[in-house]
Design a protein around this motif. Structure first.
Motif, mmCIF file in Angstrom:
data_model
loop_
_atom_site.group_PDB
_atom_site.id
_atom_site.type_symbol
_atom_site.label_atom_id
_atom_site.label_comp_id
_atom_site.label_asym_id
_atom_site.label_seq_id
_atom_site.Cartn_x
_atom_site.Cartn_y
_atom_site.Cartn_z
ATOM 1 N N ARG A 213 0.843 -1.187 0.000
ATOM 2 C CA ARG A 213 0.000 0.000 0.000
ATOM 3 C C ARG A 213 0.884 1.245 0.000
ATOM 4 O O ARG A 213 1.940 1.266 0.625
ATOM 5 C CB ARG A 213 -0.921 0.031 1.227
ATOM 6 C CG ARG A 213 -2.062 -0.960 1.165
ATOM 7 C CD ARG A 213 -2.987 -0.804 2.369
ATOM 8 N NE ARG A 213 -4.119 -1.726 2.295
ATOM 9 C CZ ARG A 213 -5.073 -1.798 3.211
ATOM 10 N NH1 ARG A 213 -5.024 -1.008 4.289
ATOM 11 N NH2 ARG A 213 -6.063 -2.645 3.078
ATOM 12 N N GLY A 214 0.400 2.242 -0.699
ATOM 13 C CA GLY A 214 1.075 3.533 -0.705
ATOM 14 C C GLY A 214 0.128 4.602 -0.175
ATOM 15 O O GLY A 214 -1.039 4.651 -0.575
ATOM 16 N N ARG A 215 0.620 5.418 0.724
ATOM 17 C CA ARG A 215 -0.208 6.462 1.330
ATOM 18 C C ARG A 215 0.466 7.812 1.168
ATOM 19 O O ARG A 215 1.686 7.916 1.089
ATOM 20 C CB ARG A 215 -0.444 6.176 2.810
ATOM 21 C CG ARG A 215 -1.219 4.905 3.098
ATOM 22 C CD ARG A 215 -1.411 4.728 4.593
ATOM 23 N NE ARG A 215 -2.224 3.569 4.919
ATOM 24 C CZ ARG A 215 -1.733 2.360 5.132
ATOM 25 N NH1 ARG A 215 -0.421 2.167 5.032
ATOM 26 N NH2 ARG A 215 -2.526 1.361 5.419
ATOM 27 N N GLN B 73 1.972 10.959 -5.104
ATOM 28 C CA GLN B 73 2.851 10.592 -3.998
ATOM 29 C C GLN B 73 2.502 9.215 -3.450
ATOM 30 O O GLN B 73 3.399 8.446 -3.063
ATOM 31 C CB GLN B 73 2.770 11.645 -2.894
ATOM 32 C CG GLN B 73 3.439 12.970 -3.244
ATOM 33 C CD GLN B 73 3.501 13.913 -2.059
ATOM 34 O OE1 GLN B 73 3.214 13.525 -0.928
ATOM 35 N NE2 GLN B 73 3.887 15.157 -2.297
ATOM 36 N N ALA B 74 1.208 8.891 -3.403
ATOM 37 C CA ALA B 74 0.801 7.577 -2.919
ATOM 38 C C ALA B 74 1.315 6.471 -3.842
ATOM 39 O O ALA B 74 1.779 5.417 -3.376
ATOM 40 C CB ALA B 74 -0.720 7.509 -2.806
ATOM 41 N N LEU C 46 0.964 -5.674 -11.739
ATOM 42 C CA LEU C 46 -0.245 -6.430 -12.035
ATOM 43 C C LEU C 46 -1.511 -5.618 -11.805
ATOM 44 O O LEU C 46 -2.466 -5.718 -12.559
ATOM 45 C CB LEU C 46 -0.292 -7.694 -11.161
ATOM 46 C CG LEU C 46 0.774 -8.757 -11.421
ATOM 47 C CD1 LEU C 46 0.604 -9.901 -10.442
ATOM 48 C CD2 LEU C 46 0.706 -9.264 -12.860
ATOM 49 N N GLU C 47 -1.528 -4.826 -10.753
ATOM 50 C CA GLU C 47 -2.757 -4.117 -10.398
ATOM 51 C C GLU C 47 -2.415 -2.888 -9.567
ATOM 52 O O GLU C 47 -1.495 -2.914 -8.743
ATOM 53 C CB GLU C 47 -3.687 -5.036 -9.603
ATOM 54 C CG GLU C 47 -5.016 -4.383 -9.215
ATOM 55 C CD GLU C 47 -5.885 -5.312 -8.391
ATOM 56 O OE1 GLU C 47 -7.081 -4.996 -8.210
ATOM 57 O OE2 GLU C 47 -5.379 -6.337 -7.907
ATOM 58 N N GLN D 141 -4.591 6.970 -0.943
ATOM 59 C CA GLN D 141 -4.093 5.630 -0.637
ATOM 60 C C GLN D 141 -4.332 4.727 -1.830
ATOM 61 O O GLN D 141 -5.413 4.746 -2.429
ATOM 62 C CB GLN D 141 -4.793 5.066 0.602
ATOM 63 C CG GLN D 141 -4.367 3.651 0.966
ATOM 64 C CD GLN D 141 -4.997 3.185 2.272
ATOM 65 O OE1 GLN D 141 -4.666 3.682 3.337
ATOM 66 N NE2 GLN D 141 -5.924 2.236 2.183
ATOM 67 N N VAL D 142 -3.337 3.934 -2.171
ATOM 68 C CA VAL D 142 -3.449 2.975 -3.278
ATOM 69 C C VAL D 142 -2.929 1.625 -2.800
ATOM 70 O O VAL D 142 -2.114 1.542 -1.880
ATOM 71 C CB VAL D 142 -2.660 3.426 -4.524
ATOM 72 C CG1 VAL D 142 -3.216 4.719 -5.086
ATOM 73 C CG2 VAL D 142 -1.176 3.566 -4.219
ATOM 74 N N THR D 143 -3.416 0.568 -3.444
ATOM 75 C CA THR D 143 -2.895 -0.786 -3.261
ATOM 76 C C THR D 143 -2.310 -1.242 -4.586
ATOM 77 O O THR D 143 -2.995 -1.166 -5.621
ATOM 78 C CB THR D 143 -4.002 -1.751 -2.800
ATOM 79 O OG1 THR D 143 -4.511 -1.307 -1.539
ATOM 80 C CG2 THR D 143 -3.459 -3.159 -2.652
ATOM 81 N N ALA D 144 -1.064 -1.675 -4.575
ATOM 82 C CA ALA D 144 -0.370 -2.075 -5.805
ATOM 83 C C ALA D 144 0.114 -3.523 -5.665
ATOM 84 O O ALA D 144 0.574 -3.933 -4.589
ATOM 85 C CB ALA D 144 0.807 -1.149 -6.091
#
Length: 242
Positions: free
Chosen positions: A29-31, A156-157, A180-181, A230-233
């Motif tokens: 996760r990126g925040r 930035q996230a 992938l995502e 916030q992102v999930t990679a």
């Protein structure tokens, strides 16, 4: 007879949903959190009138509403948006007697104004609050929906997610292979913009001041805004040597 399709290459085979020993996955996760100056200030103005006659009350309400609108319009481009949200005329019935006797009529007009010039905000709110039977609520500080600050936070996230995934891969002496995502998992209800509200009322005149003296403008300090993203990679990485 149709020719047989060429054997699938490891590069074009769909990845297993949870990875394999040959194609391990890594999910991070990126925040991002930014604190920025507001871009808009919103105030609500309520103009009131009261009288024994319905038509006189409406006439008085119209006059007071025109005064408030004219005052707002004198600030030109500083007022970006101006709208009348509601108008009501309500009879007040007497409490005694068998019949329905109207004691008075109450009129209200609600106006919403958005300003971009915070220097003029203090002067305008003070002048509005100094009008008779006029209430001012606010300011509420906020950002524009298309503010560049939102884009900056999202970037930035994403950068943090990539950096975190690389650090995990480097800890295993390997490297990232492919993305992938990438999912935007920020919930606006969880991280709302910071808003503050206060009510300004007609300032009291100092003793000895003449009826034409204007009150000093209010000193309003803008409330800085908090932006969250916030992102999930999910990535694939080269198989590490464990």
């Amino acid at each position: 007879m149709a020719p047989n399709p060429p054997p699938a290459s490891p590069h074009n085979q769909p990845a297993a949903p949870y990875g394999t020993p040959d194609t391990p996955h890594i999910t991070v996760r990126g925040r991002a959190h930014l604190e920025v100056d507001p871009e808009l200030a919103r105030i609500h103005i309520t103009v009131n009138a009261r009288g024994a006659d319905r038509r006189d009350t409406l006439t008085d309400l119209t006059r007071r509403n025109t005064l408030a609108l004219d005052l707002l319009k004198t600030h030109g481009d500083a007022v970006e948006h101006l709208a009348t949200s509601a108008l009501t005329i309500t009879p007040e019935l007497g409490r005694h007697g068998r019949g329905e006797r109207v004691r008075a009529y109450h009129g209200h007009v609600h106006i919403t104004a958005e300003l971009t010039d915070f220097t003029a905000l203090g002067e305008l709110t003070t002048a509005l609050a100094d009008l008779e039977l006029t209430r001012v609520d606010g300011p509420w500080w906020t950002l524009r929906p298309d503010s560049p600050a939102h884009r900056t936070a999202r970037r930035q996230a994403v950068h943090e997610a990539v950096q975190r995934a690389r650090e995990y891969a480097e800890a295993l002496d390997t490297a990232l292979a492919a993305l992938l995502e990438l999912a935007d998992t920020d919930d606006e209800d969880t991280h709302p913009h910071t808003l503050t509200a206060q009510t300004t009322r007609s300032p009291r005149r100092t003793r000895g001041a003449g009826p034409d003296d204007e009150p000093a403008p209010l000193d309003l300090e803008p409330q800085r805004q908090h932006i969250h993203a916030q992102v999930t990679a999910r990535f694939t990485m080269a198989p590490p040597q464990l």
